[in-house]
Design a protein around this motif. Structure first.
Motif, PDB file in Angstrom:
ATOM      1  N   ILE A   1       2.118  10.050   0.266  1.00 42.23           N
ATOM      2  CA  ILE A   1       2.090   9.594   1.662  1.00 42.23           C
ATOM      3  C   ILE A   1       2.183  10.844   2.529  1.00 42.23           C
ATOM      4  O   ILE A   1       3.218  11.513   2.588  1.00 42.23           O
ATOM      5  CB  ILE A   1       3.231   8.619   1.957  1.00 42.23           C
ATOM      6  CG1 ILE A   1       3.120   7.398   1.030  1.00 42.23           C
ATOM      7  CG2 ILE A   1       3.209   8.183   3.415  1.00 42.23           C
ATOM      8  CD1 ILE A   1       4.232   6.386   1.188  1.00 42.23           C
TER       9      ILE A   1
ATOM     10  N   LYS B   1       0.832  -1.206   0.000  1.00 38.75           N
ATOM     11  CA  LYS B   1       0.000   0.000   0.000  1.00 38.75           C
ATOM     12  C   LYS B   1       0.868   1.258   0.000  1.00 38.75           C
ATOM     13  O   LYS B   1       0.482   2.301  -0.545  1.00 38.75           O
ATOM     14  CB  LYS B   1      -0.901  -0.027   1.238  1.00 38.75           C
ATOM     15  CG  LYS B   1      -1.739   1.216   1.467  1.00 38.75           C
ATOM     16  CD  LYS B   1      -2.532   1.061   2.752  1.00 38.75           C
ATOM     17  CE  LYS B   1      -3.356   2.306   3.069  1.00 38.75           C
ATOM     18  NZ  LYS B   1      -4.119   2.155   4.332  1.00 38.75           N
ATOM     19  N   TYR B   2       2.049   1.168   0.587  1.00 47.71           N
ATOM     20  CA  TYR B   2       2.925   2.326   0.737  1.00 47.71           C
ATOM     21  C   TYR B   2       4.028   2.371  -0.322  1.00 47.71           C
ATOM     22  O   TYR B   2       5.023   3.078  -0.152  1.00 47.71           O
ATOM     23  CB  TYR B   2       3.553   2.329   2.137  1.00 47.71           C
ATOM     24  CG  TYR B   2       2.531   2.386   3.235  1.00 47.71           C
ATOM     25  CD1 TYR B   2       1.947   3.589   3.618  1.00 47.71           C
ATOM     26  CD2 TYR B   2       2.108   1.228   3.890  1.00 47.71           C
ATOM     27  CE1 TYR B   2       1.002   3.652   4.626  1.00 47.71           C
ATOM     28  CE2 TYR B   2       1.156   1.279   4.886  1.00 47.71           C
ATOM     29  CZ  TYR B   2       0.605   2.492   5.249  1.00 47.71           C
ATOM     30  OH  TYR B   2      -0.345   2.541   6.250  1.00 47.71           O
TER      31      TYR B   2
END
Length: 395
Positions: free
Chosen positions: A298, A253-254
């Motif tokens: 992010i 996800k990151y």
């Protein structure tokens, strides 16, 4: 001799089989090993030996060319965001957003990042740690709570959810919504929304806090801490990540590709679950968002980039949680500021953590010795590394 030779051959075969098995395991798990070991070694070397992020000012300065962002757009000046408001409350901090009108003295402007469909989480926060009336009547402090959100990403559900949001805001008056899709890749838009709204409508707030809607904040402890920091400058406090490497695994996800961030280490930043900045830092971050492009999706990393560009460094607070949920115990409650990962237990935790007996039972040599022993048992374990550090057991 014949038996010894056979034993030697068997031993060699076992060694070959064991070596082959280990090589297979390493090959299968190489990506994971590379992420957890090699990338961290590179990032720590860069962070603690090179320790230079001069490239940020030139690489993230606004220009005519930017990375494409999912579900978003850049304005004519190259800034990501500047979306129109769908729900807004300019007078939340007093003064109605106009000039020459009186503004309320606000100790803390509290932003909670929420998804449009998380109605129950928002109500639980209003009923417990985010209750402005409780903070004023019981703690004597002025806190302004607003929930920041975009629009529901599912077109089929958007109209129904938006109608419910308007009803919720009519009843509660604490939603701030802009017209961008509420997705993971637009978290930086939420961060920009917070600092721009704070600068425009609540500039007098002495502190600003950003928190997720699955976080628990021990408001009495936080207020006491902030009152002790009165007049503090360059304050940015939370659970600090130092020398964190970008995640290169595409299934994560990151995941951050090299063309977006080619360097081995991020600047220091606090976990986005919950952190606090002083008013002067909030102003600096606001100005940084005007100078730097926001291609980094992010949000807590982008916060670190902005802060580094403005010469601000994060400070570690042992009782700001990271990504994990803190253990339940009165000895923990006595010091806790935030805990992450709470969706269904907010009411029960609020009742337990703010119980007056937590404070009456603390103090004294034997009480302190007991609590230190308990905290060592609870915190000095590997699986609690993302909550409070082991050092917190001795405070």
């Amino acid at each position: 001799m014949f038996m010894n030779f056979r034993r030697i051959r068997k031993c060699q075969c076992m060694q070959l089989l064991t070596t082959g098995l280990l090589l297979c395991v390493v090959m299968v798990c190489w990506d994971e090993l590379d992420h957890h070991m090699v990338s961290h070694m590179r990032s720590y070397t860069y962070r603690y030996l090179v320790n230079s992020y001069d490239f940020l000012n030139s690489s993230y300065a606004l220009s005519s060319s930017h990375h494409n962002r999912k579900d978003g757009h850049y304005d004519a000046d190259g800034r990501f965001g500047n979306y129109p408001y769908l729900i807004n409350h300019p007078g939340k901090c007093g003064g109605g957003g106009g000039h020459g009108k009186s503004l309320d003295d606000v100790l803390l402007l509290l932003f909670v990042k929420s998804s449009p469909e998380n109605f129950e989480r928002r109500q639980a926060i209003r009923d417990t740690w985010g209750n402005e009336n409780f903070v004023w009547s019981e703690l004597g402090a002025s806190v302004r709570l607003v929930f920041v959100l975009g629009v529901h990403p599912d077109v089929g559900q958007r109209s129904r959810v938006q109608s419910a949001l308007l009803q919720e805001d009519q009843a509660c008056g604490d939603l701030i919504q802009q017209n961008f899709l509420d997705t993971f890749h637009n978290l930086t838009s939420k961060l920009i929304l917070q600092f721009h709204w704070g600068h425009e409508y609540c500039r007098q707030a002495r502190f600003l806090m950003s928190a997720d809607d699955d976080i628990f904040v021990h408001m009495p402890n936080l207020v006491k801490y902030l009152l002790r920091q009165s007049g503090a400058k360059d304050l940015w406090v939370g659970h600090v990540h130092r020398g964190a490497p970008p995640v290169r695994r595409k299934d994560s996800k990151y995941h951050v590709p090299h063309d977006l961030y080619p360097w081995p280490s991020y600047p220091d930043y606090t976990a986005g679950a919950g952190y606090v900045v002083s008013g002067d830092v909030a102003a600096k971050i606001y100005h940084a968002t005007l100078l730097l492009n926001s291609s980094m999706y992010i949000d807590d990393v982008f916060m670190g980039i902005c802060a580094k560009a403005m010469g601000v460094s994060p400070q570690e607070h042992m009782y700001f949680s990271g990504e994990g949920k803190t253990p339940y115990h009165p000895c923990i409650y006595y010091h806790m500021i935030t805990s992450h990962g709470h969706t269904t237990d907010v009411h029960s935790l609020w009742q337990a953590a703010t119980d007056p007996t937590v404070y009456t039972n603390s103090g004294g040599f034997f009480s302190n010795l007991y609590c230190t022993t308990v905290k060592v048992a609870l915190l000095c374990l590997p699986y609690y590394q993302n909550t409070y550090s082991c050092m917190a057991a001795f405070t």
